[in-house]
Design a protein around this motif. Structure first.
Motif, PDB file in Angstrom:
ATOM      1  N   GLN A 113       5.917  15.218   8.584  1.00 24.16           N
ATOM      2  CA  GLN A 113       5.000  14.194   9.076  1.00 24.16           C
ATOM      3  C   GLN A 113       3.791  14.811   9.765  1.00 24.16           C
ATOM      4  OE1 GLN A 113       7.510  11.773  11.542  1.00 24.16           O
ATOM      5  NE2 GLN A 113       8.460  10.720   9.820  1.00 24.16           N
ATOM      6  N   GLU A 114       4.020  15.867  10.522  1.00 19.96           N
ATOM      7  CA  GLU A 114       2.913  16.549  11.212  1.00 19.96           C
ATOM      8  C   GLU A 114       1.915  17.121  10.209  1.00 19.96           C
ATOM      9  OE1 GLU A 114       2.197  20.138  14.503  1.00 19.96           O
ATOM     10  OE2 GLU A 114       4.198  19.756  13.700  1.00 19.96           O
ATOM     11  N   PHE A 115       2.450  17.721   9.131  1.00 18.54           N
ATOM     12  CA  PHE A 115       1.558  18.272   8.105  1.00 18.54           C
ATOM     13  C   PHE A 115       0.688  17.181   7.505  1.00 18.54           C
ATOM     14  CE2 PHE A 115       0.754  18.699   3.563  1.00 18.54           C
ATOM     15  CZ  PHE A 115      -0.023  19.845   3.533  1.00 18.54           C
ATOM     16  N   PHE A 116       1.295  16.065   7.117  1.00 15.80           N
ATOM     17  CA  PHE A 116       0.529  15.013   6.459  1.00 15.80           C
ATOM     18  C   PHE A 116      -0.403  14.294   7.421  1.00 15.80           C
ATOM     19  CE2 PHE A 116       3.731  15.623   3.134  1.00 15.80           C
ATOM     20  CZ  PHE A 116       2.903  15.644   2.021  1.00 15.80           C
ATOM     21  N   ASP A 117      -0.030  14.211   8.681  1.00 17.00           N
ATOM     22  CA  ASP A 117      -0.966  13.666   9.670  1.00 17.00           C
ATOM     23  C   ASP A 117      -2.238  14.503   9.707  1.00 17.00           C
ATOM     24  OD1 ASP A 117       0.654  11.579  10.399  1.00 17.00           O
ATOM     25  OD2 ASP A 117       1.433  12.540  12.209  1.00 17.00           O
ATOM     26  N   GLY A 118      -2.081  15.816   9.538  1.00 15.42           N
ATOM     27  CA  GLY A 118      -3.231  16.717   9.556  1.00 15.42           C
ATOM     28  C   GLY A 118      -4.112  16.631   8.329  1.00 15.42           C
ATOM     29  N   THR A 119      -3.646  15.938   7.293  1.00 17.02           N
ATOM     30  CA  THR A 119      -4.459  15.748   6.086  1.00 17.02           C
ATOM     31  C   THR A 119      -4.957  14.308   5.960  1.00 17.02           C
ATOM     32  OG1 THR A 119      -2.602  15.149   4.655  1.00 17.02           O
ATOM     33  CG2 THR A 119      -3.071  17.511   4.915  1.00 17.02           C
ATOM     34  N   ALA A 120      -4.703  13.493   6.976  1.00 11.05           N
ATOM     35  CA  ALA A 120      -5.075  12.062   6.975  1.00 11.05           C
ATOM     36  C   ALA A 120      -4.368  11.299   5.866  1.00 11.05           C
ATOM     37  CB  ALA A 120      -6.586  11.877   6.874  1.00 11.05           C
ATOM     38  N   THR A 121      -3.148  11.743   5.523  1.00 10.07           N
ATOM     39  CA  THR A 121      -2.359  11.064   4.500  1.00 10.07           C
ATOM     40  C   THR A 121      -1.373  10.100   5.142  1.00 10.07           C
ATOM     41  OG1 THR A 121      -2.508  12.949   2.985  1.00 10.07           O
ATOM     42  CG2 THR A 121      -0.711  11.397   2.600  1.00 10.07           C
ATOM     43  N   VAL A 122      -1.350   8.875   4.638  1.00  9.76           N
ATOM     44  CA  VAL A 122      -0.368   7.885   5.076  1.00  9.76           C
ATOM     45  C   VAL A 122       0.807   7.959   4.109  1.00  9.76           C
ATOM     46  CG1 VAL A 122       0.092   5.450   5.471  1.00  9.76           C
ATOM     47  CG2 VAL A 122      -2.148   6.403   6.048  1.00  9.76           C
ATOM     48  N   LEU A 123       1.980   8.345   4.615  1.00  7.12           N
ATOM     49  CA  LEU A 123       3.152   8.497   3.760  1.00  7.12           C
ATOM     50  C   LEU A 123       3.747   7.138   3.397  1.00  7.12           C
ATOM     51  CD1 LEU A 123       4.887  11.529   5.498  1.00  7.12           C
ATOM     52  CD2 LEU A 123       3.654  11.539   3.323  1.00  7.12           C
TER      53      LEU A 123
END
Length: 323
Positions: free
Chosen positions: A281-291
């Protein structure tokens, strides 16, 4: 015995092959084909998820890059692979929705030849320009486009790609036009916008936000329905006055059609577990991706059924043709 019970017993033999296949799965490493070059957001996203999915599955999930032809080479390779759960596809908007609308002789069809496993998520585009340009808002840019039909230029990473379609979404929503300048890669287009050789660009926050923070670019809007945590100060296109101009590139996990249902369910559960990992989740937060942790096989199937005609209509109205 009730009729529903009889129907269940009659259906049970049909389920046995899928259940049997899932019981011993996986017994060896799994290949996850990413149909784009190494090092980009798709590649790093897949590798982050693959490592965590491997822990859940008890076997390594190995990412293999097969770039080319807008992602269709890799997608076709998975469509033609054995339906045993050992070859996966990182399926995104381009090869899954844009390509079928642009290439009538495409040698695979997403809904016929590939089976959905789980949605990954979506990452919007920032609409950016150089700070030397006079536009302080998206409304300023649209007004300039109306004053100078075909006079402004915008960069993308190719015809039919999500940045191109995001730009076309705004242009069609506002009845304006700009000159499209497709590039071989996003870095070249970004450099030309920073250098003032092009007017504007739709780009991922991961690559453009550092330039915005350092003052080399100005962010005019974001192509989602909600602001992103990485740049909460940037308004959405609706907030800027242009509802209906949203377009958010997405991705999901797919396997060859006819892969046993039990195997699909095992992979879907592993994907969902990976998304629940705080490090992921931290990684995707850093790419502005909503999982999309709740988008299982059927939800992804329904999403694709709606997305394909929507993208096809957008491409047709834009007159987009492969270069």
């Amino acid at each position: 015995m009730s009729h529903p019970t009889r129907r269940a017993l009659l259906a049970a033999p049909a389920l046995l092959p899928g259940l049997a296949a899932a019981q011993g799965y996986p017994s060896r490493s799994i290949t996850w084909i990413v149909p784009f070059a190494a090092g980009g957001i798709t590649d790093t996203s897949a590798r982050t998820l693959a490592q965590r999915m491997g822990q859940s599955l008890g076997q390594s999930v190995v990412v293999e890059n097969r770039p080319g032809a807008g992602g269709t080479i890799g997608a076709e390779a998975v469509a033609r692979a054995a339906p045993d759960g050992y070859t996966l596809l990182y399926g995104s908007q381009g090869p899954m929705a844009s390509a079928p609308a642009m290439f009538p002789n495409l040698r695979y069809h997403p809904q016929r030849d590939l089976a959905p496993v789980h949605g990954l998520g979506a990452s919007p585009h920032l609409i950016i320009c150089a700070p030397q340009r006079p536009w302080r808002s998206l409304a300023d840019l649209v007004a300039a486009a109306r004053e100078r039909p075909e006079g402004l230029t915008y960069a993308s990473v190719g015809v039919g790609t999500s940045p191109h379609l995001a730009a076309e979404t705004l242009l069609q929503a506002t009845g304006t036009r700009m000159v499209h300048a497709p590039y071989a890669n996003g870095t070249q287009g970004l450099n030309d916008v920073i250098g003032g050789r092009l007017d504007v660009m739709w780009d991922y926050p991961l690559t453009s936000l550092p330039h915005v923070r350092e003052g080399r670019l100005r962010a005019l809007g974001i192509t989602d329905r909600q602001r992103v945590r990485l740049a909460p100060e940037v308004p959405t296109v609706a907030e800027a006055g242009f509802p209906g101009a949203e377009l958010v590139p997405w991705a999901g996990l797919f396997v060859p059609a006819r892969t046993p249902g039990g195997v699909v369910a095992r992979l879907s559960a592993a994907m969902r577990e990976a998304m629940g990992d705080p490090k992921v989740q931290e990684f995707f937060d850093g790419t502005a991706t909503v999982l999309w942790p709740e988008m299982g096989p059927e939800q992804l199937r329904a999403f694709l059924a709606e997305e394909m005609p929507r993208i096809a209509g957008l491409i047709a109205r834009a007159g987009a043709k492969p270069g």
